[in-house]
Design a protein around this motif. Structure first.
Motif, PDB file in Angstrom:
ATOM      1  N   ALA A 327       5.021  48.053  32.723  1.00 27.26           N
ATOM      2  CA  ALA A 327       4.554  47.527  31.448  1.00 27.26           C
ATOM      3  C   ALA A 327       3.620  48.509  30.747  1.00 27.26           C
ATOM      4  CB  ALA A 327       3.853  46.185  31.665  1.00 27.26           C
ATOM      5  N   LEU A 328       2.743  49.177  31.497  1.00 32.65           N
ATOM      6  CA  LEU A 328       1.839  50.159  30.906  1.00 32.65           C
ATOM      7  C   LEU A 328       2.615  51.337  30.321  1.00 32.65           C
ATOM      8  CD1 LEU A 328      -1.099  50.232  33.500  1.00 32.65           C
ATOM      9  CD2 LEU A 328      -1.146  49.324  31.165  1.00 32.65           C
ATOM     10  N   ASP A 329       3.626  51.787  31.031  1.00 29.91           N
ATOM     11  CA  ASP A 329       4.470  52.866  30.508  1.00 29.91           C
ATOM     12  C   ASP A 329       5.102  52.469  29.186  1.00 29.91           C
ATOM     13  OD1 ASP A 329       3.968  54.603  32.569  1.00 29.91           O
ATOM     14  OD2 ASP A 329       5.718  54.019  33.751  1.00 29.91           O
ATOM     15  N   ALA A 330       5.612  51.222  29.141  1.00 32.53           N
ATOM     16  CA  ALA A 330       6.291  50.756  27.932  1.00 32.53           C
ATOM     17  C   ALA A 330       5.314  50.613  26.770  1.00 32.53           C
ATOM     18  CB  ALA A 330       6.983  49.433  28.212  1.00 32.53           C
ATOM     19  N   ALA A 331       4.158  49.977  27.044  1.00 30.36           N
ATOM     20  CA  ALA A 331       3.199  49.737  25.973  1.00 30.36           C
ATOM     21  C   ALA A 331       2.601  51.046  25.451  1.00 30.36           C
ATOM     22  CB  ALA A 331       2.088  48.810  26.469  1.00 30.36           C
ATOM     23  N   ALA A 332       2.317  51.971  26.364  1.00 32.05           N
ATOM     24  CA  ALA A 332       1.705  53.241  25.956  1.00 32.05           C
ATOM     25  C   ALA A 332       2.615  54.047  25.044  1.00 32.05           C
ATOM     26  CB  ALA A 332       1.338  54.065  27.189  1.00 32.05           C
ATOM     27  N   GLU A 351       5.272  25.897  42.419  1.00 34.46           N
ATOM     28  CA  GLU A 351       5.518  27.295  42.746  1.00 34.46           C
ATOM     29  C   GLU A 351       4.565  28.177  41.943  1.00 34.46           C
ATOM     30  OE1 GLU A 351      10.268  27.448  43.661  1.00 34.46           O
ATOM     31  OE2 GLU A 351       9.647  27.103  41.586  1.00 34.46           O
ATOM     32  N   LEU A 352       4.469  29.436  42.354  1.00 28.61           N
ATOM     33  CA  LEU A 352       3.603  30.379  41.665  1.00 28.61           C
ATOM     34  C   LEU A 352       4.409  31.085  40.579  1.00 28.61           C
ATOM     35  CD1 LEU A 352       0.929  31.952  41.373  1.00 28.61           C
ATOM     36  CD2 LEU A 352       1.831  33.586  43.045  1.00 28.61           C
ATOM     37  N   LEU A 353       3.910  31.046  39.343  1.00 30.89           N
ATOM     38  CA  LEU A 353       4.572  31.706  38.219  1.00 30.89           C
ATOM     39  C   LEU A 353       3.756  32.918  37.808  1.00 30.89           C
ATOM     40  CD1 LEU A 353       6.648  31.879  35.914  1.00 30.89           C
ATOM     41  CD2 LEU A 353       5.157  30.349  34.591  1.00 30.89           C
ATOM     42  N   LEU A 354       4.394  34.073  37.789  1.00 27.72           N
ATOM     43  CA  LEU A 354       3.762  35.316  37.364  1.00 27.72           C
ATOM     44  C   LEU A 354       4.580  35.892  36.215  1.00 27.72           C
ATOM     45  CD1 LEU A 354       1.861  37.790  37.655  1.00 27.72           C
ATOM     46  CD2 LEU A 354       3.462  38.664  39.381  1.00 27.72           C
ATOM     47  N   GLU A 355       3.935  36.135  35.091  1.00 29.53           N
ATOM     48  CA  GLU A 355       4.594  36.733  33.939  1.00 29.53           C
ATOM     49  C   GLU A 355       3.861  37.998  33.533  1.00 29.53           C
ATOM     50  OE1 GLU A 355       6.611  33.009  31.552  1.00 29.53           O
ATOM     51  OE2 GLU A 355       4.541  33.541  31.088  1.00 29.53           O
ATOM     52  N   VAL A 356       4.614  39.063  33.325  1.00 29.78           N
ATOM     53  CA  VAL A 356       4.062  40.339  32.878  1.00 29.78           C
ATOM     54  C   VAL A 356       4.798  40.729  31.606  1.00 29.78           C
ATOM     55  CG1 VAL A 356       3.652  42.754  33.428  1.00 29.78           C
ATOM     56  CG2 VAL A 356       3.527  41.037  35.246  1.00 29.78           C
ATOM     57  N   GLU A 369      21.047  44.125  31.956  1.00 30.94           N
ATOM     58  CA  GLU A 369      21.600  43.556  33.181  1.00 30.94           C
ATOM     59  C   GLU A 369      21.457  44.491  34.371  1.00 30.94           C
ATOM     60  OE1 GLU A 369      22.640  40.518  33.571  1.00 30.94           O
ATOM     61  OE2 GLU A 369      22.176  40.072  31.477  1.00 30.94           O
ATOM     62  N   ARG A 370      21.239  45.798  34.120  1.00 34.34           N
ATOM     63  CA  ARG A 370      21.194  46.767  35.223  1.00 34.34           C
ATOM     64  C   ARG A 370      19.785  47.254  35.521  1.00 34.34           C
ATOM     65  NH1 ARG A 370      24.885  51.379  33.215  1.00 34.34           N
ATOM     66  NH2 ARG A 370      23.936  50.814  31.239  1.00 34.34           N
ATOM     67  N   VAL A 371      18.779  46.637  34.873  1.00 35.61           N
ATOM     68  CA  VAL A 371      17.427  47.178  34.979  1.00 35.61           C
ATOM     69  C   VAL A 371      16.919  47.165  36.414  1.00 35.61           C
ATOM     70  CG1 VAL A 371      16.320  44.969  34.490  1.00 35.61           C
ATOM     71  CG2 VAL A 371      15.109  47.077  33.979  1.00 35.61           C
ATOM     72  N   PHE A 372      17.269  46.127  37.193  1.00 30.63           N
ATOM     73  CA  PHE A 372      16.781  46.049  38.570  1.00 30.63           C
ATOM     74  C   PHE A 372      17.651  46.863  39.517  1.00 30.63           C
ATOM     75  CE2 PHE A 372      15.567  41.981  36.578  1.00 30.63           C
ATOM     76  CZ  PHE A 372      14.197  42.158  36.608  1.00 30.63           C
ATOM     77  N   GLU A 373      18.929  47.051  39.195  1.00 29.65           N
ATOM     78  CA  GLU A 373      19.837  47.768  40.083  1.00 29.65           C
ATOM     79  C   GLU A 373      19.467  49.238  40.175  1.00 29.65           C
ATOM     80  OE1 GLU A 373      23.741  47.167  38.687  1.00 29.65           O
ATOM     81  OE2 GLU A 373      23.653  44.977  38.794  1.00 29.65           O
ATOM     82  N   ARG A 374      19.068  49.826  39.043  1.00 28.81           N
ATOM     83  CA  ARG A 374      18.808  51.264  39.013  1.00 28.81           C
ATOM     84  C   ARG A 374      17.332  51.607  38.876  1.00 28.81           C
ATOM     85  NH1 ARG A 374      23.819  53.771  35.479  1.00 28.81           N
ATOM     86  NH2 ARG A 374      25.487  52.707  36.596  1.00 28.81           N
ATOM     87  N   GLY A 375      16.473  50.574  38.848  1.00 29.51           N
ATOM     88  CA  GLY A 375      15.050  50.855  38.768  1.00 29.51           C
ATOM     89  C   GLY A 375      14.635  51.410  37.432  1.00 29.51           C
ATOM     90  N   PHE A 376      15.315  51.022  36.332  1.00 28.85           N
ATOM     91  CA  PHE A 376      14.962  51.530  35.023  1.00 28.85           C
ATOM     92  C   PHE A 376      13.562  51.076  34.644  1.00 28.85           C
ATOM     93  CE2 PHE A 376      19.642  51.549  33.592  1.00 28.85           C
ATOM     94  CZ  PHE A 376      19.793  52.794  34.145  1.00 28.85           C
ATOM     95  N   SER A 377      12.906  51.864  33.808  1.00 25.87           N
ATOM     96  CA  SER A 377      11.636  51.484  33.234  1.00 25.87           C
ATOM     97  C   SER A 377      11.872  51.033  31.813  1.00 25.87           C
ATOM     98  CB  SER A 377      10.666  52.672  33.256  1.00 25.87           C
ATOM     99  OG  SER A 377       9.498  52.372  32.527  1.00 25.87           O
ATOM    100  N   THR A 378      10.969  50.183  31.266  1.00 26.95           N
ATOM    101  CA  THR A 378      11.109  49.762  29.877  1.00 26.95           C
ATOM    102  C   THR A 378      10.424  50.730  28.930  1.00 26.95           C
ATOM    103  OG1 THR A 378       9.142  48.370  30.113  1.00 26.95           O
ATOM    104  CG2 THR A 378      11.271  47.323  30.465  1.00 26.95           C
ATOM    105  N   LYS A 379       9.881  51.811  29.453  1.00 26.58           N
ATOM    106  CA  LYS A 379       9.246  52.784  28.561  1.00 26.58           C
ATOM    107  C   LYS A 379      10.311  53.475  27.710  1.00 26.58           C
ATOM    108  CE  LYS A 379       9.201  56.441  32.074  1.00 26.58           C
ATOM    109  NZ  LYS A 379       8.361  57.317  32.879  1.00 26.58           N
TER     110      LYS A 379
END
Length: 423
Positions: A327-332, A351-356, A369-379
């Motif tokens: 998230a810091l990479d993306a926001a910066a 249950e525990l809810l965590l939102e970032v 759809e592939r963000v978790f498969e390849r470890g992409f960043s949102t930056k």
């Protein structure tokens, strides 16, 4: 909840690759076999068509069917021709008939003079079919014989299904050889992959490797956070000393008090929810300083009634740290105002809810759809991301039966639901 027993990662790699190779070899062999059957049948149809058409166009056949006074004369003229063709061509029978479909020739002399067993078209045209006759099931082609525009007879040429099947044997052996070669090559590759994996990971099970990665990521993110916090405190201390040297004591005290009060407020929020867990407190404190260094405001919203998750401290840091780094990479890299918001609360199912969430430009739809498969960043810098960061976060959540989803639209929000003792 941790998987510490079971096959080693190297063995799992070997089994997975071997299974993939076997499935691929079976599919390839099956497709080759089907193609061989189709090709053999098509070849038999071409041969019967060619031979039948050649005989139908032969002047000798046409004249014999036209000029012979009766069937006996036609048989005497054409039976030797049919026998010679069967001997020389790759066909099993040649049957010549008159215009009514009565046999003039046949491999079995007793069948001469009887009606043709098969379909005789109702008009002069070519027909190929599979039919069971006196020789058993066969592929046969019947062609009309015409003289001066008048139908004078028919020529039928066939190949038995048994002959077609026999022609498949060499192709079947070749197909089995190709399949065996694929399996041998694949198993050899799997053995090499197992050896390489064992050299890197030893005999650790996959769960232990994931734990090792989580520990390494936790140490990395804590180290970065504490370095940023130390750097910020150092800067504030230098500023305070300079103010004291200038005789501006009130401003120095206000600067140090503001920093201490902000840190204590965040510590109180975190420790109130996590029963005094110092790792998450240290992480969020450090990430607040790290965010400030990069011009990003870190907003922490912790519900005091939020339950504790079943994650270990190492996994908590690996999960929250990687999501915050992302998230810091993306926001910066986005436009002002730049911010990252962390929200922790309780769901209706306890249950525990965590939102970032972050103020970054978001993830293009094709990559969502592939963000978790390849470890992409949102930056916004590209799709290279943080390597195993987001993939590791998904693994940590999946390991205890939680869920990790990515919201549509803006702002980009990762939503994590984790089971608790009360859920």
């Amino acid at each position: 909840m941790r998987r510490s027993e079971g096959r080693s990662a190297a063995s799992r790699v070997f089994l997975a690759l071997s299974a993939a190779v076997v499935v691929t070899a079976l599919l390839t062999s099956g497709l080759l076999l089907l193609e061989s059957q189709r090709s053999a049948r098509a070849e038999a149809e071409r041969v019967t068509h060619a031979v039948a058409q050649t005989l139908a166009d032969s002047p000798d056949v046409r004249e014999a069917l036209t000029d012979a006074g009766d069937g006996v004369d036609a048989t005497a003229l054409l039976q030797p021709v049919a026998t010679a063709v069967v001997a020389d061509a790759p066909v099993d029978f040649v049957t010549i008939m008159d215009a009514d479909g009565i046999r003039v020739t046949h491999p079995d002399p007793d069948e001469i003079g009887r009606p043709y067993l098969g379909t005789v078209p109702d008009s002069p045209r070519l027909l190929t079919e599979e039919f069971t006759g006196t020789l058993g099931p066969s592929l046969r082609t019947i062609v009309p014989v015409e003289s001066a525009g008048r139908l004078v007879g028919w020529v039928a040429v066939g190949v038995t299904v048994e002959t077609v099947s026999a022609a498949l044997v060499p192709r079947l052996l070749a197909t089995l050889g190709i399949g065996a070669a694929l399996v041998v090559a694949g198993v050899a590759g799997a053995l090499f992959a197992r050896r390489f994996t064992r050299r890197v990971a030893g005999d650790l099970p996959a769960g232990q490797i994931r734990d090792t990665l989580a520990a390494a990521e936790s140490m990395r993110t804590l180290g970065e956070a504490l370095r940023a916090q130390t750097h910020e405190h150092g800067n504030r201390l230098h500023a305070a000393v300079a103010l004291l040297e200038l005789g501006r004591t009130d401003e120095a005290i206000e600067l140090l008090s503001e920093s201490a009060q902000r840190s204590q407020t965040l510590v109180d929020q975190v420790t109130a929810r996590t029963d005094g867990d110092p790792t998450v407190a240290a992480l969020l404190l450090g990430k607040t300083s790290q965010a400030a260094e990069r011009g990003v405001e870190l907003i922490v919203d912790l519900d005091p009634g939020a339950p504790s998750s079943l994650l270990s401290p190492i996994d908590q840091v690996a999960l929250v740290g990687n999501l915050l780094d992302n998230a810091l990479d993306a926001a910066a890299g986005g436009e002002e105002p730049r911010w990252v918001r962390v929200r922790v609360s309780r769901t209706s199912e306890s249950e525990l809810l965590l939102e970032v969430a972050d103020s970054g430009p978001g993830i293009p739809s094709p990559l969502r759809e592939r963000v978790f498969e390849r470890g992409f960043s949102t930056k916004p810098a590209g799709a290279e991301g943080r390597g195993v960061g987001l993939s590791l976060a998904r693994s940590v959540v999946d390991d205890i039966g939680g869920s990790l989803t990515l919201s549509d639209g803006s702002p980009t929000t990762f939503r994590i639901v984790l089971p608790t003792e009360a859920s």
